[in-house]
Design a protein around this motif. Sequence first.
Motif, PDB file in Angstrom:
ATOM      1  N   GLU A 233      55.111   2.411  21.170  1.00  0.00           N
ATOM      2  CA  GLU A 233      56.415   2.197  20.557  1.00  0.00           C
ATOM      3  C   GLU A 233      56.267   1.128  19.482  1.00  0.00           C
ATOM      4  N   VAL A 234      56.952   1.336  18.341  1.00  0.00           N
ATOM      5  CA  VAL A 234      56.886   0.374  17.239  1.00  0.00           C
ATOM      6  C   VAL A 234      58.300   0.046  16.784  1.00  0.00           C
ATOM      7  N   GLU A 235      58.647  -1.222  16.841  1.00  0.00           N
ATOM      8  CA  GLU A 235      59.945  -1.690  16.337  1.00  0.00           C
ATOM      9  C   GLU A 235      59.704  -2.393  15.010  1.00  0.00           C
ATOM     10  N   VAL A 236      60.521  -2.037  13.992  1.00  0.00           N
ATOM     11  CA  VAL A 236      60.344  -2.602  12.656  1.00  0.00           C
ATOM     12  C   VAL A 236      61.579  -3.416  12.290  1.00  0.00           C
ATOM     13  N   GLU A 237      61.382  -4.650  11.861  1.00  0.00           N
ATOM     14  CA  GLU A 237      62.481  -5.527  11.482  1.00  0.00           C
ATOM     15  C   GLU A 237      62.231  -6.100  10.084  1.00  0.00           C
ATOM     16  N   GLY A 238      63.319  -6.546   9.456  1.00  0.00           N
ATOM     17  CA  GLY A 238      63.223  -7.192   8.156  1.00  0.00           C
ATOM     18  C   GLY A 238      63.448  -6.273   6.978  1.00  0.00           C
ATOM     19  N   VAL A 239      63.468  -4.960   7.231  1.00  0.00           N
ATOM     20  CA  VAL A 239      63.672  -3.965   6.184  1.00  0.00           C
ATOM     21  C   VAL A 239      64.561  -2.860   6.736  1.00  0.00           C
ATOM     22  N   GLU A 240      65.008  -1.959   5.844  1.00  0.00           N
ATOM     23  CA  GLU A 240      65.814  -0.832   6.282  1.00  0.00           C
ATOM     24  C   GLU A 240      64.905   0.267   6.816  1.00  0.00           C
ATOM     25  N   VAL A 241      65.236   0.783   8.004  1.00  0.00           N
ATOM     26  CA  VAL A 241      64.402   1.801   8.647  1.00  0.00           C
ATOM     27  C   VAL A 241      65.261   2.983   9.057  1.00  0.00           C
ATOM     28  N   THR A 242      64.839   4.184   8.684  1.00  0.00           N
ATOM     29  CA  THR A 242      65.488   5.413   9.118  1.00  0.00           C
ATOM     30  C   THR A 242      64.418   6.301   9.736  1.00  0.00           C
ATOM     31  N   GLY A 243      64.453   6.407  11.065  1.00  0.00           N
ATOM     32  CA  GLY A 243      63.406   7.156  11.748  1.00  0.00           C
ATOM     33  C   GLY A 243      62.069   6.465  11.557  1.00  0.00           C
ATOM     34  N   SER A 244      61.143   7.118  10.892  1.00  0.00           N
ATOM     35  CA  SER A 244      59.838   6.525  10.612  1.00  0.00           C
ATOM     36  C   SER A 244      59.675   6.186   9.134  1.00  0.00           C
ATOM     37  N   ALA A 245      60.789   6.155   8.391  1.00  0.00           N
ATOM     38  CA  ALA A 245      60.752   5.869   6.954  1.00  0.00           C
ATOM     39  C   ALA A 245      61.330   4.479   6.685  1.00  0.00           C
ATOM     40  N   ILE A 246      60.597   3.677   5.946  1.00  0.00           N
ATOM     41  CA  ILE A 246      61.007   2.318   5.600  1.00  0.00           C
ATOM     42  C   ILE A 246      61.450   2.282   4.144  1.00  0.00           C
ATOM     43  N   SER A 247      62.580   1.645   3.889  1.00  0.00           N
ATOM     44  CA  SER A 247      63.049   1.400   2.530  1.00  0.00           C
ATOM     45  C   SER A 247      63.060  -0.110   2.319  1.00  0.00           C
ATOM     46  N   ALA A 248      62.221  -0.583   1.407  1.00  0.00           N
ATOM     47  CA  ALA A 248      62.062  -2.023   1.222  1.00  0.00           C
ATOM     48  C   ALA A 248      62.275  -2.406  -0.232  1.00  0.00           C
ATOM     49  N   VAL A 249      62.497  -3.696  -0.427  1.00  0.00           N
ATOM     50  CA  VAL A 249      62.643  -4.275  -1.759  1.00  0.00           C
ATOM     51  C   VAL A 249      61.533  -5.299  -1.933  1.00  0.00           C
ATOM     52  N   GLU A 250      60.969  -5.315  -3.119  1.00  0.00           N
ATOM     53  CA  GLU A 250      59.935  -6.302  -3.443  1.00  0.00           C
ATOM     54  C   GLU A 250      60.372  -7.690  -2.981  1.00  0.00           C
ATOM     55  N   GLY A 251      59.488  -8.366  -2.259  1.00  0.00           N
ATOM     56  CA  GLY A 251      59.796  -9.692  -1.742  1.00  0.00           C
ATOM     57  C   GLY A 251      60.179  -9.694  -0.279  1.00  0.00           C
ATOM     58  N   GLU A 252      60.559  -8.523   0.271  1.00  0.00           N
ATOM     59  CA  GLU A 252      60.890  -8.441   1.691  1.00  0.00           C
ATOM     60  C   GLU A 252      59.610  -8.341   2.526  1.00  0.00           C
ATOM     61  N   THR A 253      59.729  -8.680   3.811  1.00  0.00           N
ATOM     62  CA  THR A 253      58.604  -8.597   4.740  1.00  0.00           C
ATOM     63  C   THR A 253      58.984  -7.731   5.922  1.00  0.00           C
ATOM     64  N   ALA A 254      58.143  -6.735   6.222  1.00  0.00           N
ATOM     65  CA  ALA A 254      58.346  -5.881   7.402  1.00  0.00           C
ATOM     66  C   ALA A 254      57.571  -6.470   8.576  1.00  0.00           C
ATOM     67  N   THR A 255      58.241  -6.602   9.702  1.00  0.00           N
ATOM     68  CA  THR A 255      57.596  -7.081  10.927  1.00  0.00           C
ATOM     69  C   THR A 255      57.496  -5.926  11.904  1.00  0.00           C
ATOM     70  N   PHE A 256      56.273  -5.505  12.213  1.00  0.00           N
ATOM     71  CA  PHE A 256      56.022  -4.412  13.154  1.00  0.00           C
ATOM     72  C   PHE A 256      55.698  -5.015  14.525  1.00  0.00           C
ATOM     73  N   THR A 257      56.504  -4.708  15.525  1.00  0.00           N
ATOM     74  CA  THR A 257      56.201  -5.109  16.896  1.00  0.00           C
ATOM     75  C   THR A 257      55.722  -3.868  17.633  1.00  0.00           C
ATOM     76  N   VAL A 258      54.411  -3.815  17.922  1.00  0.00           N
ATOM     77  CA  VAL A 258      53.779  -2.633  18.511  1.00  0.00           C
ATOM     78  C   VAL A 258      53.587  -2.872  20.012  1.00  0.00           C
ATOM     79  N   THR A 259      54.081  -1.949  20.818  1.00  0.00           N
ATOM     80  CA  THR A 259      53.914  -2.029  22.265  1.00  0.00           C
ATOM     81  C   THR A 259      53.154  -0.795  22.736  1.00  0.00           C
ATOM     82  N   VAL A 260      51.977  -1.018  23.307  1.00  0.00           N
ATOM     83  CA  VAL A 260      51.159   0.066  23.853  1.00  0.00           C
ATOM     84  C   VAL A 260      51.191  -0.026  25.372  1.00  0.00           C
ATOM     85  N   THR A 261      51.648   1.035  26.009  1.00  0.00           N
ATOM     86  CA  THR A 261      51.652   1.114  27.472  1.00  0.00           C
ATOM     87  C   THR A 261      50.514   2.037  27.885  1.00  0.00           C
TER      88      THR A 261
END
Length: 318
Positions: A38-66
């Motif tokens: 499972e991957v949670e993405v914060e700091g940017v706009e996310v729709t499903g598995s598509a990220i929409s970002a603006v120059e200067g923003e930072t995406a934070t991926f929190t990856v959880t492997v079970t």
Amino acid sequence: MKKLFRNLLFFSAIGSVAILASCGGDEEEPLPAAPSIEVEVEGVEVTGSAISAVEGETATFTVTVTAPGKFNTLNISGSSTKTIPRTDASVTLTEEGTVATIVIEYAFDAEDVGEDLSWTFEGVDDSDQKAQKTFTASVEAAPVEVVVYTETLIGGQSNATLGSFYDAEENKVYKYAETRDTHSASVDFLFFYGDTNKYAIAAMDDADANTAFSAALNVTNALSAIMPTKNATKFKVTTLTAAQFDAIGDVDALASAYGEVAADASKVNNLEAGKVFAFVQASARGSKKGLVKVVKTDGTSGTNRSITVTVKIEPSED
């Protein structure tokens, strides 16, 4: 009878050998359940598995492997490439080692704008079983901020203390003599007060401004004949409120507020606190658009008339 008995003994022996052979072989242990990711993405706009970002923003991926078979490695491929073993300091494991959490950051910069970006996160367990999740990203350029000059004080034509001539590039105010001698080419507008125009902002090629300064200084054609450069800045009134002006922060918002109708007047008059007007510089000054909010008008005579303005203007190109 003896023959039959011997045959039975023979087949019995064969069966026993077969049973013993079957029982004596090594059996493979069943594999544990495959891992999940499972991957949670914060700091940017996310729709499903598509990220929409603006120059200067930072995406934070929190990856959880079970991984019931114990977490071994996280492989990252695509726009970032990295292999993270379970011993890495960035990995947080449960005591049993079956759940791993890893946080990865990606800062979007100018080189990412318009590029096709992607990340595939692959969790691997000790049995080399894998689970994947992929994200793609599109990146827009950051908004270009307007240049803002707050509460600039400009004096009228008879004010001996304050300058009347304004440079919107440098946010500098000059008096008549220094404008005439060295700074006329960098002046975008001036302030004057008149019986008809009241508080007015004008270009140096405006006829009423020339009349006002000629009378105040007792000089014939103080602007039209004497000023070396008379930049033909153009103006127009707007319907913007002070609050709408205050909300403008980038070039796109300024252009929208400026509107499609070109500024074509050589002055704006009858100004009072809260009024907002637009201007465009002369071509020699870059033709940049700007907005001005009147903060305050002050003074009761020619010697102390003044106007305080806040200016927002497009930045110069590097």
